[in-house]
Design an enzyme around this catalytic site. Structure first.
Site, PDB file in Angstrom:
ATOM      1  N   ASP A  16       0.832  -1.211   0.000  1.00 39.76           N
ATOM      2  CA  ASP A  16       0.000   0.000   0.000  1.00 39.76           C
ATOM      3  C   ASP A  16       0.869   1.264   0.000  1.00 39.76           C
ATOM      4  O   ASP A  16       1.983   1.271   0.521  1.00 39.76           O
ATOM      5  CB  ASP A  16      -0.914  -0.028   1.244  1.00 39.76           C
ATOM      6  CG  ASP A  16      -2.070   0.954   1.110  1.00 39.76           C
ATOM      7  OD1 ASP A  16      -2.420   1.335  -0.020  1.00 39.76           O
ATOM      8  OD2 ASP A  16      -2.616   1.344   2.157  1.00 39.76           O
ATOM      9  N   ARG A  20      -0.193   7.634  -2.795  1.00 41.07           N
ATOM     10  CA  ARG A  20       0.362   8.770  -2.036  1.00 41.07           C
ATOM     11  C   ARG A  20       1.779   9.090  -2.485  1.00 41.07           C
ATOM     12  O   ARG A  20       2.179  10.241  -2.548  1.00 41.07           O
ATOM     13  CB  ARG A  20       0.304   8.480  -0.533  1.00 41.07           C
ATOM     14  CG  ARG A  20      -1.084   8.708   0.053  1.00 41.07           C
ATOM     15  CD  ARG A  20      -1.261   8.056   1.380  1.00 41.07           C
ATOM     16  NE  ARG A  20      -1.481   6.616   1.242  1.00 41.07           N
ATOM     17  CZ  ARG A  20      -1.368   5.747   2.218  1.00 41.07           C
ATOM     18  NH1 ARG A  20      -1.002   6.159   3.418  1.00 41.07           N
ATOM     19  NH2 ARG A  20      -1.611   4.473   2.005  1.00 41.07           N
ATOM     20  N   ARG A  29      -1.462   8.294 -10.350  1.00 41.17           N
ATOM     21  CA  ARG A  29      -1.482   7.128  -9.455  1.00 41.17           C
ATOM     22  C   ARG A  29      -0.892   5.909 -10.145  1.00 41.17           C
ATOM     23  O   ARG A  29      -0.191   5.114  -9.527  1.00 41.17           O
ATOM     24  CB  ARG A  29      -2.912   6.851  -8.985  1.00 41.17           C
ATOM     25  CG  ARG A  29      -3.486   7.955  -8.096  1.00 41.17           C
ATOM     26  CD  ARG A  29      -4.900   7.614  -7.652  1.00 41.17           C
ATOM     27  NE  ARG A  29      -4.897   6.368  -6.900  1.00 41.17           N
ATOM     28  CZ  ARG A  29      -4.662   6.286  -5.582  1.00 41.17           C
ATOM     29  NH1 ARG A  29      -4.441   7.376  -4.885  1.00 41.17           N
ATOM     30  NH2 ARG A  29      -4.671   5.122  -4.978  1.00 41.17           N
ATOM     31  N   HIS A  33       1.969   3.066  -9.074  1.00 42.36           N
ATOM     32  CA  HIS A  33       1.905   1.600  -9.119  1.00 42.36           C
ATOM     33  C   HIS A  33       3.105   1.041  -9.886  1.00 42.36           C
ATOM     34  O   HIS A  33       3.697   0.035  -9.493  1.00 42.36           O
ATOM     35  CB  HIS A  33       0.601   1.130  -9.770  1.00 42.36           C
ATOM     36  CG  HIS A  33      -0.634   1.586  -9.038  1.00 42.36           C
ATOM     37  ND1 HIS A  33      -0.778   1.461  -7.677  1.00 42.36           N
ATOM     38  CD2 HIS A  33      -1.780   2.171  -9.471  1.00 42.36           C
ATOM     39  CE1 HIS A  33      -1.958   1.943  -7.304  1.00 42.36           C
ATOM     40  NE2 HIS A  33      -2.580   2.392  -8.371  1.00 42.36           N
ATOM     41  N   LEU A 127      10.587 -20.640  -4.634  1.00 47.62           N
ATOM     42  CA  LEU A 127       9.604 -19.843  -3.894  1.00 47.62           C
ATOM     43  C   LEU A 127       8.205 -20.019  -4.462  1.00 47.62           C
ATOM     44  O   LEU A 127       8.002 -19.980  -5.671  1.00 47.62           O
ATOM     45  CB  LEU A 127       9.994 -18.357  -3.984  1.00 47.62           C
ATOM     46  CG  LEU A 127       8.998 -17.360  -3.389  1.00 47.62           C
ATOM     47  CD1 LEU A 127       8.977 -17.464  -1.861  1.00 47.62           C
ATOM     48  CD2 LEU A 127       9.340 -15.930  -3.820  1.00 47.62           C
TER      49      LEU A 127
HETATM   50  C1  IPE Z   1      -5.376  -2.763   0.147  1.00 45.95           C
HETATM   51  O1  IPE Z   1      -5.099  -1.426  -0.045  1.00 45.95           O
HETATM   52  C2  IPE Z   1      -5.374  -3.471  -1.154  1.00 45.95           C
HETATM   53  C3  IPE Z   1      -4.084  -3.601  -1.835  1.00 45.95           C
HETATM   54  C4  IPE Z   1      -2.943  -3.136  -1.425  1.00 45.95           C
HETATM   55  C5  IPE Z   1      -4.110  -4.328  -3.064  1.00 45.95           C
HETATM   56  P1  IPE Z   1      -6.255  -0.327  -0.185  1.00 45.95           P
HETATM   57  O2  IPE Z   1      -5.579   0.970  -0.383  1.00 45.95           O
HETATM   58  O3  IPE Z   1      -7.212  -0.742  -1.229  1.00 45.95           O
HETATM   59  O4  IPE Z   1      -6.986  -0.419   1.224  1.00 45.95           O
HETATM   60  P2  IPE Z   1      -7.835   0.670   2.018  1.00 45.95           P
HETATM   61  O5  IPE Z   1      -8.855   1.203   1.058  1.00 45.95           O
HETATM   62  O6  IPE Z   1      -6.887   1.720   2.470  1.00 45.95           O
HETATM   63  O7  IPE Z   1      -8.408  -0.080   3.171  1.00 45.95           O
HETATM   64  C1  IPE Z   2      -1.854   0.089  -3.193  1.00 46.40           C
HETATM   65  O1  IPE Z   2      -1.575   1.438  -3.287  1.00 46.40           O
HETATM   66  C2  IPE Z   2      -1.997  -0.556  -4.539  1.00 46.40           C
HETATM   67  C3  IPE Z   2      -3.375  -0.927  -4.883  1.00 46.40           C
HETATM   68  C4  IPE Z   2      -4.391  -0.893  -4.073  1.00 46.40           C
HETATM   69  C5  IPE Z   2      -3.620  -1.359  -6.232  1.00 46.40           C
HETATM   70  P1  IPE Z   2      -2.747   2.522  -3.254  1.00 46.40           P
HETATM   71  O2  IPE Z   2      -3.142   2.803  -4.660  1.00 46.40           O
HETATM   72  O3  IPE Z   2      -3.848   2.085  -2.379  1.00 46.40           O
HETATM   73  O4  IPE Z   2      -1.980   3.750  -2.644  1.00 46.40           O
HETATM   74  P2  IPE Z   2      -2.562   4.805  -1.608  1.00 46.40           P
HETATM   75  O5  IPE Z   2      -3.033   4.036  -0.424  1.00 46.40           O
HETATM   76  O6  IPE Z   2      -3.681   5.522  -2.301  1.00 46.40           O
HETATM   77  O7  IPE Z   2      -1.405   5.674  -1.305  1.00 46.40           O
HETATM   78 MG    MG Z   3      -4.185   2.357  -0.383  1.00 46.05          MG
END
Ligand code: IPE
Ligand code: IPE
Ligand code: MG
Length: 246
Positions: A16, A20, A29, A33, A127
């Site tokens: 996660d 951000r 965004r 990724h 793995l």
């Molecule tokens: C959890 O992250 C899912 C993945 C990292 C794939 P999210 O960003 O979707 O989770 P919330 O919305 O903060 O709970």
């Molecule tokens: C996690 O990063 C990746 C996925 C959920 C695909 P986010 O996209 O949730 O990143 P933040 O939480 O918005 O920073």
């Molecule tokens: Mg997130």
């Protein structure tokens, strides 16, 4: 060196913080990724080198479909590109790759890559890598219940025969050790519908570091945290079921 049993058998990671990370740099965004891929590579490499049995990466949740179409399609394209780019290297490292999640919801071209990657690496002894795509712990529990219910209605199974072991065998991660260590980057301290069953006794490691910046030293810090835990599995403190670093 920590003793050999201080090592988790199965590490699960909620990757996660990509969004951000990107926003802080004025990037899209999807660029965040993309940047996260380097961290994925590092973690796979580390787990392979250290003889960790299994690594499960949360890449896209059942709920992530709620994101804007542009981000979702950017992610699907990225998954296809990443697989095309990485599969030779993964195979060369003898990684056994599998995908868990609601596959039929994924883009058809991605489903084809997934099937090919699984087929190619099926016999690899290294793995065991699970990538969770369109995955939710609740979805997995429901599909397991459906599978067992079908066996019951066909007469192959009696309802009373369903126990924890049989239930676990119907889940996507059947046959793997349960998650020992669950790492979540990005600062949130929640499960977000990841391994609801398999993380029942996982040690939870939360770090504010955003996924694209999660570096080797951070991975090592998570392993050191794990090595210091006393795992009791419900037993009393004076007689722990397993002291990790003992
Ligand atoms: C959890 O992250 C899912 C993945 C990292 C794939 P999210 O960003 O979707 O989770 P919330 O919305 O903060 O709970
Ligand atoms: C996690 O990063 C990746 C996925 C959920 C695909 P986010 O996209 O949730 O990143 P933040 O939480 O918005 O920073
Ligand atoms: Mg997130």
């Amino acid at each position: 060196m920590p003793p050999p049993d201080a090592k988790p058998r199965h590490i699960a990671i909620t990757m996660d913080g990509n969004g951000r990370w990107a926003a802080a740099r004025g990037l899209t965004r999807v660029a965040g990724h993309k940047a996260g891929l380097a961290t994925v590579r590092m973690c796979i490499e580390q787990c392979s080198q250290r003889g960790i049995e299994a690594l499960t990466l949360f890449a896209f949740s059942s709920e992530n479909w709620r994101r804007p179409a542009e981000e979702v399609s950017g992610l699907m394209t990225l998954f296809v590109e990443a697989l095309d780019k990485e599969i030779d290297e993964l195979h060369a490292k003898a990684v056994h790759v599998r995908f868990i999640g609601e596959r039929r919801t994924l883009a058809v071209r991605l489903q084809a890559r997934i099937a090919a990657a699984e087929e190619r690496t099926r016999a690899n002894p290294g793995l065991r890598l699970q990538v969770a795509l369109s995955y939710g712990g609740r979805w997995d529990i429901v599909q397991a219940a459906q599978k067992l219910a079908q066996q019951c209605s066909s007469g192959a199974l009696a309802a009373g025969e369903i126990d924890e072991e049989r239930f676990a065998d119907a889940l996507s991660l059947a046959g793997l050790p349960e998650a020992d260590l669950l790492i979540r980057t990005g600062g949130e301290q929640r499960i977000s519908n990841f391994l609801l069953w398999e993380a029942a006794y996982a040690e939870l490691y939360f770090t504010p570091v955003l996924w694209p910046e999660f570096a080797l030293a951070d991975f090592e810090a998570a392993l050191a945290f794990y090595a210091g835990r006393e795992r009791r599995f419900g037993a009393s403190a004076s007689a722990p079921a397993r002291r990790v670093g003992a």
